[in-house]
Each structure stands twice: as structure tokens, then as C-alpha cells.
Design a protein around this motif. Structure first.
Motif, PDB file in Angstrom:
ATOM      1  N   SER A   4       0.840  -1.193   0.000  1.00  0.00           N
ATOM      2  CA  SER A   4       0.000   0.000   0.000  1.00  0.00           C
ATOM      3  C   SER A   4       0.875   1.243   0.000  1.00  0.00           C
ATOM      4  N   ARG A   5       0.225   2.360  -0.199  1.00  0.00           N
ATOM      5  CA  ARG A   5       0.940   3.633  -0.157  1.00  0.00           C
ATOM      6  C   ARG A   5       1.663   3.807   1.179  1.00  0.00           C
ATOM      7  N   ALA A   6       1.067   3.314   2.249  1.00  0.00           N
ATOM      8  CA  ALA A   6       1.645   3.482   3.582  1.00  0.00           C
ATOM      9  C   ALA A   6       2.949   2.708   3.766  1.00  0.00           C
ATOM     10  N   ARG A 437      -6.950   0.799  -5.353  1.00  0.00           N
ATOM     11  CA  ARG A 437      -7.212   0.454  -3.946  1.00  0.00           C
ATOM     12  C   ARG A 437      -5.943   0.600  -3.110  1.00  0.00           C
ATOM     13  N   ALA A 440      -5.031   4.340  -2.505  1.00  0.00           N
ATOM     14  CA  ALA A 440      -6.038   5.186  -1.867  1.00  0.00           C
ATOM     15  C   ALA A 440      -5.488   5.787  -0.581  1.00  0.00           C
ATOM     16  N   ARG A 441      -5.712   7.058  -0.406  1.00  0.00           N
ATOM     17  CA  ARG A 441      -5.250   7.741   0.808  1.00  0.00           C
ATOM     18  C   ARG A 441      -6.272   7.566   1.922  1.00  0.00           C
ATOM     19  N   GLN A 442      -5.759   7.162   3.064  1.00  0.00           N
ATOM     20  CA  GLN A 442      -6.647   6.883   4.205  1.00  0.00           C
ATOM     21  C   GLN A 442      -7.086   8.182   4.882  1.00  0.00           C
TER      22      GLN A 442
END
Length: 442
Positions: A4-6, A437, A440-442
Motif C-alpha cells: 500500500s501507499r503506507a 485500492r 487510496a489515501r486513508q
């Protein structure tokens, strides 16, 4: 699964890449003829004689395509400018519609919060300059600097980053020694001149852009992980030469002012007289490095025994429909190697990475699980390099759209978005939705 982006630093950029001739539709907007038009019109050079005249019609559909990029959650969009679209004869008169198009494209990126990464040259040389010798002619370095100044004079105030030339190995060696891309020359003397004039043009363009106040300038080199096909001395020597030509010539010249001795042994007698005096220009400082990576190659000596005759051999790893082995470890290798040998602390972007697959639309959907696995494994290689201290700042997937794949025509599909080349309908693939997905920024 995709990371994920994180899982990446907060300032890490995720993007997708394209190139002008492959998607725009070169028949539109007053663009001049290119040597790819000439190459494609010569029987036997391109599958079915296809060309980029219409391509994906991005020239008229760029708003739709940028909506797709933004809808995926990308941070940046890498595109290239067409020299012949901006300057139809390569020199002199400017086509206003060409500059207007790139002006609109940059503004459309910014409107969607996509950072524009522009590459000035992605292989389509104006035919008028090819008639004058093209990359064999030393004057091309000044012609290219003028083109760079013209383009960046219009859009340089708004782009996030600029690269001079995409994949110098393809511009010089693939096109002038192997003859597989335009202009389709197979001549060691032509290749030697192109191998030097491409870095020289890069340096001249950097100088010109610096003088105009442009910043965040880079260069994009392509790399293949090389192994000898067997343990013979001949295979090891062939692999070292392949690595020197493909992976070390351009960065060695541009970052260290030294071309590899293994290559000078063959090209030295054919280089332009006084080439050594150009190295101060060739080594103009840049602000970032771009790495394009796709595959591993197993190399042995070719049958002729002539210098530069190197044979590729099939390996035992899974392959894409390009026949390229899938070897994510190679991306990690070049991130670490280029940082250590050429980086000098510079930020590095993975400016191209992706795979071709036999993608088919079924009930409005395109399943491309192999591409998703490919991206996941290569992103893991990037994350590993970052953890080891390599300053990797971005990852761009090749490509946003299925497109004209040069000598292979429209058969090979690299896109995150499927393009029906009859109707030009766009269909996001499963990999597109999975990336949306993941990003996507949380």
C-alpha cells in the motif's frame, strides 16, 4: 498482494508513463514527419507496417486519459514531447499547435494534482534531421539544445521534472548497430557516433536549460541484468561486454566522464575525432537519475567472432509476451548499483517498469493477474532498496495505456488500461483497479 501507499515514504511518488509517438496520433495537429514514419513505411520493419499516425488518439483524448490516471490515485504522470510536433523540420519554425498541446497537457495534469514529468526525447527524430545524418551528425547536439529551450520556454515553469533523453542505448545501439529501431542502421561507425552524440546532446540540453533557469533536470537510462549463459571464459567476456555497452556506457560517460574500456576497444577507432574534449559537456550535473528496468538476459558470444556480436539465450524464468524473463531482483540490483557508482546522493526514480500480456476484454473486464504479480514483486524490490538507504523517490509503471509498441506494432499490451485499437475504447484492467485500492489515501 500489492503493497500500500503506507508501505513507502510519505514523499514517494507513484506514477504511470507514456511516450508521444506511441499514444498521441502523429497525424494530428500539424506534426512533421519522423524517422519512425519512414521506418514503418519500409516493408519488414514493423509488424503489418503499422505506425503511430492514430495510435491511441491521445492528442484529442488526453483529458479522458488523465482522468484515468487521476482516478487510479497516481501522484505523477510521465509523458514525452515530440520534436517533430513542436518543430516539424527539427529546426527553425515552431508549430504553434504543437506547443499549445503540451501547454494544455501540463495544465490538465496540474488540474488533477498530477505532477508532470516530461521527457524531451523518446525516439521520434524529425525526418528532416535524419536526412542530415541524425544522431550520426555532431550538429544534433545543438539542434536538440534548441528544441529543449523551445519546449521548456513554454512549459518549464509548471513541470515538476524534466528528463533530456529516454533510453540512450535504444537511441544509439539498438537503432544504429542492431538496426531494430528507426533509423534501422546496422553500421559500427554510425553506432559509435550515435553512442557519443547522444550523451553530448544531453549535456548541451542541460546547459541550455540551466541557462534558462530550469531546475530538476534528469536523465533516463535503461538497464538489463546480465549473466553469462554458461561458465566458459568466452561467455563471461561476452556478458561483461554486454553489461558495459548496455548498463555502463552512458552513465559512465555522463556521471564520470569515462566510457568503459571494453567498449572503447571496439568503438574507439570509429568515434569522432576529439571526442575526449566533449566530456566536460557530457558530464553536466543533473538533479536526479531515472532507471528503466524490465528483464534479465543470458548472454554468450555470437557466431561471427566479430567485436560486438553477442548472442541472447533463453533462460528458465517465467517470461512476458515480449519473451522477457521476469527477474525483480535485477531492479534491486540496479537501484543499489547506480546509487553506489553513479548516484552521488542523487534521488532516483524508477521511470519505467511493467510487462506485456495477452489482455482481452471479457464482459467489460480485463483480468491481468500476471501483471499485478509483476508490479507487486518489483515494488517489493524498490521497498527493499529504500530500506537499504537508496534514495528512491518514485515508481512509474509502463504504461498507462496499451499503445504502439514500436517495431512490434499494436500486438504487445503493456497498459494498465486496455485500448481497443479499432474503436479506441478505454477499459481499465484489474491491475488498474487493484492499484487504485492500494494507492487510496486513508
Amino acid at each position: 498482494m500489492l503493497p500500500s501507499r503506507a508501505d513507502f515514504p510519505a514523499d514517494f511518488l507513484f506514477g504511470a508513463a507514456t511516450s508521444a509517438y506511441q499514444i498521441e496520433g502523429h497525424a494530428y495537429g500539424g506534426a512533421g514527419r519522423t524517422h519512425w514514419d519512414d521506418f514503418a513505411a519500409t516493408p519488414g520493419n514493423v509488424v503489418r507496417g503499422e505506425n503511430g499516425a492514430r495510435a491511441c488518439d491521445h492528442y484529442h483524448r488526453f483529458e479522458e486519459d488523465l482522468d484515468l490516471a487521476a482516478g487510479m490515485g497516481l501522484d505523477a504522470y510521465r509523458f514525452s514531447t515530440s520534436w517533430a510536433r513542436v518543430m516539424p523540420e527539427g529546426r527553425g519554425a515552431v508549430n504553434a499547435r504543437g506547443l499549445d498541446f503540451y501547454d494544455r497537457l501540463v495544465d490538465a495534469c496540474l488540474k488533477r494534482n498530477l505532477k508532470p514529468f516530461v521527457t524531451l526525447y523518446h525516439w521520434e527524430l524529425p525526418s528532416a534531421l535524419a536526412d542530415l545524418g541524425g544522431w550520426r551528425n555532431r550538429d544534433i547536439a545543438d539542434w536538440f539544445a534548441d528544441f529543449a529551450t523551445t519546449v521548456m520556454g513554454r512549459i518549464g515553469d509548471r513541470v515538476h521534472a524534466v528528463a533530456t533523453i529516454n533510453e540512450p542505448w535504444c537511441v544509439a545501439w539498438l537503432s544504429h548497430f542492431l538496426g531494430l529501431h528507426a533509423p534501422g542502421v546496422r553500421d559500427i561507425r554510425a553506432a559509435a557516433r550515435a553512442m557519443h552524440h547522444v550523451p553530448l546532446a544531453h549535456g548541451k540540453a542541460v546547459q541550455a536549460m540551466r541557462a534558462a533557469g530550469i531546475t530538476n533536470i534528469g536523465i533516463v537510462t535503461n538497464h538489463e541484468y546480465v549473466e553469462p549463459v554458461d561458465d566458459t571464459p568466452e561467455a563471461h567476456a561476452a556478458a561483461r561486454l554486454y553489461d558495459a555497452i548496455y548498463n555502463r556506457w552512458f552513465l559512465g560517460g555522463m556521471r564520470r566522464g569515462q566510457y568503459p574500456e571494453e567498449v572503447l576497444e571496439g568503438l574507439g577507432p570509429h568515434l569522432p575525432r576529439g571526442w575526449e574534449l566533449d566530456m566536460e559537456t557530457v558530464t553536466q550535473p543533473v538533479d536526479w537519475l531515472g532507471i528503466n528496468y524490465y528483464t534479465r538476459k543470458l548472454i554468450g558470444p555470437g557466431p561471427s567472432g566479430l567485436w560486438g556480436d553477442l548472442a541472447e539465450h533463453a533462460g528458465d524464468l517465467p517470461q512476458t509476451t515480449m519473451g522477457w524473463e521476469i527477474y525483480p531482483e535485477g531492479l534491486h540490483h540496479f537501484l543499489v548499483r547506480n546509487h553506489a557508482e553513479y548516484g552521488g546522493g542523487l534521488p532516483i526514480h524508477v521511470t519505467e517498469n511493467g510487462m506485456s500480456e495477452n489482455d482481452v476484454v471479457v464482459n467489460g473486464e480485463v483480468e491481468d493477474a500476471a501483471r499485478l504479480a509483476y508490479i507487486a514483486r518489483h515494488l517489493a524490490a524498490v521497498a527493499r532498496a529504500i530500506a537499504e538507504g537508496v534514495p528512491v523517490k518514485g515508481y512509474f509503471i509502463w504504461s498507462l495505456l496499451d499503445n504502439f509498441e514500436w517495431a512490434l506494432g499494436y500486438d504487445k499490451r503493456f497498459g494498465l488500461v486496455h485500448v481497443d485499437f479499432e474503436t479506441l475504447e478505454r477499459t481499465p484492467k484489474a491491475s488498474y483497479h487493484a492499484l487504485a485500492r492500494a494507492l487510496a489515501r486513508q
